[in-house]
Scaffold this motif. Structure first.
Motif, PDB file in Angstrom:
ATOM      1  N   GLN A 150       0.847  -1.438   0.078  1.00  0.00           N
ATOM      2  CA  GLN A 150      -0.233  -0.050   0.164  1.00  0.00           C
ATOM      3  C   GLN A 150       0.650   1.458   0.005  1.00  0.00           C
ATOM      4  O   GLN A 150       0.651   2.169  -0.756  1.00  0.00           O
ATOM      5  N   ALA A 151       1.743   1.199   0.853  1.00  0.00           N
ATOM      6  CA  ALA A 151       2.766   2.295   0.757  1.00  0.00           C
ATOM      7  C   ALA A 151       3.177   2.837  -0.594  1.00  0.00           C
ATOM      8  O   ALA A 151       3.675   3.836  -0.984  1.00  0.00           O
ATOM      9  N   VAL A 202       0.681   4.121  -2.763  1.00  0.00           N
ATOM     10  CA  VAL A 202       0.420   5.592  -2.301  1.00  0.00           C
ATOM     11  C   VAL A 202       1.632   6.572  -2.801  1.00  0.00           C
ATOM     12  O   VAL A 202       1.624   7.518  -3.592  1.00  0.00           O
ATOM     13  N   LEU A 203       2.930   5.912  -2.600  1.00  0.00           N
ATOM     14  CA  LEU A 203       3.790   7.000  -3.125  1.00  0.00           C
ATOM     15  C   LEU A 203       3.945   7.020  -4.603  1.00  0.00           C
ATOM     16  O   LEU A 203       4.288   8.149  -5.186  1.00  0.00           O
ATOM     17  N   LEU A 261       1.677   9.662  -5.375  1.00  0.00           N
ATOM     18  CA  LEU A 261       2.017  10.801  -4.987  1.00  0.00           C
ATOM     19  C   LEU A 261       3.166  11.484  -6.024  1.00  0.00           C
ATOM     20  O   LEU A 261       3.145  12.711  -6.229  1.00  0.00           O
ATOM     21  N   VAL A 305       1.134  12.788  -8.775  1.00  0.00           N
ATOM     22  CA  VAL A 305       0.542  14.191  -8.232  1.00  0.00           C
ATOM     23  C   VAL A 305       1.480  15.179  -8.367  1.00  0.00           C
ATOM     24  O   VAL A 305       1.289  16.233  -9.074  1.00  0.00           O
ATOM     25  N   ALA A 306       2.692  14.828  -8.096  1.00  0.00           N
ATOM     26  CA  ALA A 306       3.596  15.967  -8.088  1.00  0.00           C
ATOM     27  C   ALA A 306       4.120  16.169  -9.372  1.00  0.00           C
ATOM     28  O   ALA A 306       4.273  17.497  -9.748  1.00  0.00           O
ATOM     29  N   LEU A 307       3.985  15.317 -10.203  1.00  0.00           N
ATOM     30  CA  LEU A 307       4.411  15.562 -11.729  1.00  0.00           C
ATOM     31  C   LEU A 307       3.515  16.459 -12.162  1.00  0.00           C
ATOM     32  O   LEU A 307       3.539  17.291 -12.873  1.00  0.00           O
ATOM     33  N   ALA A 334       1.173  18.206 -10.725  1.00  0.00           N
ATOM     34  CA  ALA A 334       1.002  19.737 -10.137  1.00  0.00           C
ATOM     35  C   ALA A 334       2.249  20.572 -10.497  1.00  0.00           C
ATOM     36  O   ALA A 334       2.209  21.673 -10.647  1.00  0.00           O
ATOM     37  N   GLY A 335       3.417  19.824 -10.892  1.00  0.00           N
ATOM     38  CA  GLY A 335       4.737  20.847 -11.143  1.00  0.00           C
ATOM     39  C   GLY A 335       4.724  21.004 -12.366  1.00  0.00           C
ATOM     40  O   GLY A 335       4.582  22.157 -12.856  1.00  0.00           O
ATOM     41  N   VAL A 378      -0.043   9.523   6.182  1.00  0.00           N
ATOM     42  CA  VAL A 378      -0.315   8.414   4.979  1.00  0.00           C
ATOM     43  C   VAL A 378       0.969   8.855   4.025  1.00  0.00           C
ATOM     44  O   VAL A 378       1.015   9.969   3.736  1.00  0.00           O
ATOM     45  N   PRO A 379       1.692   7.876   3.464  1.00  0.00           N
ATOM     46  CA  PRO A 379       1.498   6.431   3.566  1.00  0.00           C
ATOM     47  C   PRO A 379       2.426   5.831   4.685  1.00  0.00           C
ATOM     48  O   PRO A 379       2.475   4.595   4.664  1.00  0.00           O
ATOM     49  N   ALA A 433       6.177  21.427  -6.830  1.00  0.00           N
ATOM     50  CA  ALA A 433       4.726  20.579  -6.655  1.00  0.00           C
ATOM     51  C   ALA A 433       4.434  20.676  -5.070  1.00  0.00           C
ATOM     52  O   ALA A 433       3.306  19.925  -4.649  1.00  0.00           O
ATOM     53  N   ALA A 454       0.706  21.248  -3.553  1.00  0.00           N
ATOM     54  CA  ALA A 454      -0.270  20.311  -4.137  1.00  0.00           C
ATOM     55  C   ALA A 454       0.047  18.931  -3.548  1.00  0.00           C
ATOM     56  O   ALA A 454      -0.904  18.218  -3.008  1.00  0.00           O
ATOM     57  N   LEU A 455       1.140  18.629  -3.331  1.00  0.00           N
ATOM     58  CA  LEU A 455       1.613  17.280  -2.818  1.00  0.00           C
ATOM     59  C   LEU A 455       1.145  17.199  -1.442  1.00  0.00           C
ATOM     60  O   LEU A 455       0.621  16.130  -0.775  1.00  0.00           O
ATOM     61  N   VAL A 479      -2.646  17.267  -0.882  1.00  0.00           N
ATOM     62  CA  VAL A 479      -3.179  16.004  -1.055  1.00  0.00           C
ATOM     63  C   VAL A 479      -2.748  14.797   0.196  1.00  0.00           C
ATOM     64  O   VAL A 479      -3.988  14.343   0.674  1.00  0.00           O
ATOM     65  N   VAL A 480      -1.606  14.754   0.733  1.00  0.00           N
ATOM     66  CA  VAL A 480      -1.504  13.979   1.674  1.00  0.00           C
ATOM     67  C   VAL A 480      -1.926  14.409   3.144  1.00  0.00           C
ATOM     68  O   VAL A 480      -2.580  13.574   3.763  1.00  0.00           O
TER      69      VAL A 480
END
Lengths: 536, 454
Positions: free
Chosen positions: A520-521, A524-525, A528, A531-533, A535-536, B216-217, B260, B263-264, B267-268
């Motif tokens: 799961q970790a 999720v990473l 993330l 998401v970073a890509l 958003a950036g 999280v996580p 980022a 935003a990052l 979300v977390v």
């Protein structure tokens, strides 16, 4: 000073001093006389409070204190007229008297309010200096309440009702208190009346007409106390006339002399009432002959009332009429003829020879009669000597021609009545001009009708609106309960259910197995990083 | 370059106390090992005093990697004060234990690592601080040598190992593309580096820090350790390392300013607070409930962290909230230590049985919700202000909804306190004192927030 920042208080000047002395003497005489009649403690308490209220009224220097004395006096008059409260008719008479004077008292309250607005002062001295519209309103209020208290037209009928009280009460109420208070107030506030330019004329005419009309009413009465009551109105009319004319000395002199005369007459009537059990003129035949001292005192008082020279009321009335001219003088002379006629009628009734033995009167009851009779006889001398003007500090005037004319008229009238042995009894005057009925029709019934109409309005419109709102509220509540509440409740339930479902879901990842945590970790990473890509 | 060791006086105090305690403990009989606790506490107090003195001085940079600024001051004071409270809590639990000395020393060393974690502005020192803060904590989690403690220690270690390795990879990547490890260098270097590489590096670095923060996580260990480890250690690992982690996260965000970042972290933060709150709903074990509560609080704390560098409110929000959170969480755990009860139902009647402890618990739980006049209320106000000021209104809305939802499970714990008492058992005295002190501190920080913030 009753109110901070509003000067006033109790003050004694010439007028107050004269009235206080009169009040004290009459009060002592009446109370000593009453001591022979065995009244209870309540009677004396009420009488003393009544007299004290009058004392406050005549010494008050501002409207607040005056109103306090005025009100307490009114309340005590109610309690005293209805003293024999088990008799419903007497209580009803007390109601009528109280409500009538109380209604007129409203004028004094309005006057106080207008005085604050117009003169920025409650002092009696300052009222005449009030600004123009306010001054007239203050004068109107004062005049209405004074006429009511003094039983002048059109309020006279309450004094007839006031006869329901015990005789000592009548003796005090008709002489030095209550009715005198109205005359006193008008005399005191003569500068205010004069300043308005209309109030003094109005007051003069009301006084003169009351003296005339109530004189006729007195003439028509067959009841001694009713006759005396109507004559009180008529005699107070002379004082009101004096206040209107500005004859303060004459008015005061008349007030003092009349206090002695009228309290004397009422006490005599009270003696006969308690001994003979009647106050009907027809049944009092020969009463004066059966106890000579009382008869003599009554005779002196009645002759004074008739204005026969040289007795007191002749001199004082002359002083009042000396200031009058034209129509007022004519009306005043006519009124004094009438007063001679009704006094002669009473005299004739009680002195007419009749059978019946002598009766005894306790010493306590007869001593005050002697004192008052002396007053009734001699109190004209100061007026003749010009003493009132010096005491009161006002100019005093008398007119020999008027005095002679009124003296002659009085003697002639008394002689004529004695000669013809009967007097005209105008039918319209027997029932006090039906003025109580008029008041009922003009004031009382409309007020009740208005009250009933307002009560209906209150019940149907105001209360109805409230009830309608309540009905509407319940209807809306019912509607909301049925239609909306279920949905809102369902929504809340749904939120709760979904929260519980989500909570169960949120616990699912916590499997307790480390490899699942790792997976799961990692996922999720990875997300993330995405998401970073993005958003950036 | 400034290399004055006196600038690190608080850290040195702690280090010296730990070394003295360890050396002294070797020669002390078991029954007199309490003296080590005294030495450690003295070291912490000395460190607090030094930190207080340092806070009045101007900001500076020591050894090119250790920033002495407001973030460091608050981290030092909060960590050392919290550690003092944990030592007091632990004292009652490991009294006359064969390894009592080691227990205190491990706590102090972990706290030392945490302070450095929050104070450093260099990635390499950050990794070293991460290891120093984590490894003693793994040992502490399994200190009881019982089955749940061992399982908790193992899970804690395994999660820490994986995410620590990822963090090391992230540090390697960032130092490669940023041509340096110091934050000011990275700020310049990362600005014109490839976006994908920066994203991967930052996320990998975050993995380790989020593990320390319990967000999280990296949150999986929190409930298991809070339930399995000894209660005093549960209080420690859910409170102290987080302080350093949030300071480090804020510092990295504010000083390197990756594109980022907001935003990052937003979300977390949203995921963390939502997951923590939802999972706390159904818990009947108070330590698991508190564990999930700390996860949700970590979510709120990440909101101002996400706003690092975007608004002036972010720094006071992070610092105030982290101190308020530490006080409140320690108070709640101190009540658990004091009563020795783990089941929610066993708390029935606590207010009548021991009013002071019950009242402290009520203050702390209401504090978690953010009720005035507690400290967390002020922290939450600043947090919402930072989110709105940083134009992250949706995050503020999510936080507000979560706050409302959290009332449910905190009240689930408060309500039984008012019921009739079941079995009266007097609470432990030392832990009760810590609980009451924490509740009073929470109120004082809430009421005196005006003075503290100015």
């Amino acid at each position: 000073m009753m109110l901070p920042g509003w000067p006033g208080g109790l003050a004694v000047d010439g007028l107050s001093a004269v009235l206080l002395a009169t009040l004290a003497v009459v009060l002592v005489a009446v109370l000593v006389h009453a001591a022979g009649e065995k009244f209870g403690a309540r009677f004396y308490v009420l009488m003393l409070v009544f007299a004290a209220a009058m004392a406050v009224t005549v010494t008050a220097a501002d409207l607040v204190l005056l109103l306090m004395g005025w009100e307490v006096m009114g309340a005590m008059s109610y309690a005293l007229i209805g003293y024999l409260w088990p008799d419903a008719e007497r209580v009803r008479s007390a109601d009528v008297a109280f409500l009538t004077t109380r209604a007129a008292d409203l004028g004094l309250y309005m006057a106080a309010g207008f005085a604050v607005a117009g003169a920025h002062s409650l002092r009696l001295d300052d009222l005449a200096a009030a600004e123009a519209p306010w001054r007239d309103l203050v004068a109107a209020g004062v005049v209405v309440s004074a006429l009511g208290k003094s039983a002048q037209l059109p309020f006279s009928f309450w004094l007839s009702r006031a006869m329901a009280g015990p005789s000592p009460v009548s003796a005090l109420l008709h002489s030095a208190t209550m009715v005198a208070a109205g005359a006193y107030l008008l005399l005191r506030l003569h500068p205010l009346l004069a300043a308005t330019g209309w109030a003094d004329t109005l007051v003069s005419w009301v006084g003169a007409l009351t003296a005339l009309v109530l004189g006729a009413v007195a003439l028509a009465q067959r009841d001694l106390k009713q006759l005396l009551a109507a004559s009180t109105c008529a005699q107070i009319g002379f004082m009101v006339l004096a206040a209107g004319l500005g004859s303060v000395a004459g008015g005061t002199a008349h007030l003092v002399a009349h206090a002695a005369v009228k309290s004397l007459l009422f006490l005599c009537a009270g003696v006969w009432l308690s001994v003979l059990g009647t106050q009907r003129l027809g049944e009092l035949r020969g009463a004066a002959r059966r106890h000579r001292p009382v008869g003599a005192a009554f005779g002196a008082g009645a002759l004074a009332l008739a204005g026969v020279p040289p007795l007191s009321l002749w001199a004082t009335k002359d002083e009042v009429l000396a200031d009058a001219g034209g129509g007022l003088l004519a009306v005043g002379l006519a009124a004094s003829v009438l007063s001679a006629a009704y006094a002669a009628k009473a005299l004739l009734a009680v002195f007419r020879p009749a059978e019946g033995g002598a009766f005894r009167v306790p010493l306590l009851e007869s001593v005050p009669l002697a004192v008052l009779a002396l007053g009734a006889v001699v109190l004209g001398i100061p007026a003749l000597a010009g003493a009132w003007g010096r005491v009161l500090g006002v100019p005093e005037k008398s007119d020999v021609r008027v005095a002679a004319l009124s003296g002659v008229l009085a003697v002639v009238t008394v002689a004529a009545v004695a000669g013809v042995r009967r007097v005209p009894e105008p039918a319209w005057a027997v029932n006090w001009l039906w003025s109580e009925r008029v008041a009922l029709a003009v004031a009382v019934r409309p007020v009740f009708a208005l009250a009933r109409a307002l009560a209906r309005f209150d019940d149907q419109v105001v209360d109805g609106a409230v009830r309608g709102i309540v009905r509407g509220g319940r209807w809306a509540a019912g509607l909301t309960g049925r239609r909306v509440e279920l949905r809102v409740d369902g929504l809340v339930d749904a939120v709760g259910r979904s929260a519980r479902w989500l909570a169960a879901l949120a616990r699912r990842p916590q499997t307790g197995q480390v490899h699942m945590y790792y997976a799961q970790a990692a996922v999720v990473l990875a997300v993330l990083v995405l998401v970073a890509l993005l958003a950036g | 370059m400034n290399e004055n060791p006196a600038d690190l006086a608080p850290e040195l105090c702690v280090l010296i106390a730990a070394v003295l305690g360890l050396a002294g403990g070797l020669f002390l009989p078991r029954r007199r090992q309490w003296q080590v606790a005294v030495v450690c506490a003295a070291g912490l107090v000395a460190g607090l005093a030094a930190a207080g003195v340092a806070a009045t001085r101007a900001d500076l940079m020591a050894f090119d990697a250790f920033a002495v600024d407001p973030v460091t001051h608050v981290t030092r004071i909060t960590v050392l004060g919290s550690t003092l409270a944990v030592v007091a809590l632990a004292r009652g639990q490991v009294r006359d234990h064969p390894r009592e000395t080691e227990h205190y020393v491990l706590i102090l060393l972990s706290a030392l690592g945490t302070v450095v974690l929050g104070a450093t502005s260099d990635l390499l020192v950050l990794v070293a601080a991460y290891l120093l803060a984590s490894i003693p904590a793994y040992a502490l989690a399994g200190f009881g040598k019982d089955a749940p403690g061992t399982e908790a220690a193992l899970k804690y270690y395994l999660m820490g190992a994986l995410l620590g390795v990822l963090m090391l990879a992230g540090v390697t990547l960032l130092s490669g593309i940023g041509r340096g490890t110091a934050y000011p260098v990275l700020r310049v270097g990362l600005a014109d580096a490839p976006q994908a590489a920066v994203a991967a590096g930052v996320v990998a670095l975050l993995a380790g820090l989020l593990f320390k923060a319990g967000a999280v996580p990296g949150h999986f260990w929190v409930p298991d350790v809070a339930e399995g480890a000894p209660p005093a250690i549960a209080a420690y690992v859910t409170t102290v390392p987080k302080i350093g982690a949030f300071a480090a996260l804020y510092r990295f965000g504010a000083e390197t300013l990756p594109d980022a970042w907001p935003a990052l972290l937003a979300v977390v933060a949203a995921a963390t607070m939502t997951l923590g709150n939802l999972a706390a709903f159904g818990q009947d074990n108070v330590r698991r409930l508190l564990a999930y509560s700390t996860v949700s609080q970590a979510g709120y704390l990440l909101v101002p962290v996400a706003m690092a560098g975007r608004t002036d409110l972010a720094q006071p929000a992070v610092l105030y909230y982290v101190a308020a959170y530490a006080v409140t969480n320690l108070g709640a755990f101190a009540v658990v230590v004091a009563t020795g009860r783990d089941d929610l139902a066993e708390y029935a009647g606590l207010l009548r049985g021991s009013p002071l402890v019950g009242l402290s618990l009520v203050v702390c739980l209401l504090g978690f919700i953010g009720t005035p006049p507690t400290a967390v209320f002020v922290g939450k106000v600043l947090m919402f202000g930072a989110a709105l000021d940083g134009h992250y209104a949706w995050l503020a809305v999510v936080a507000a909804v979560n706050t409302a939802a959290s009332v449910f499970y905190y009240l689930r714990w408060i309500v039984p306190l008012f019921r009739r008492p079941s079995v009266p058992s007097p609470p432990a005295r030392g832990a009760s004192a810590v609980a009451v002190t924490a509740a009073l501190c929470s109120l004082a920080l809430g009421i005196g927030s005006g003075i503290a913030l100015s």
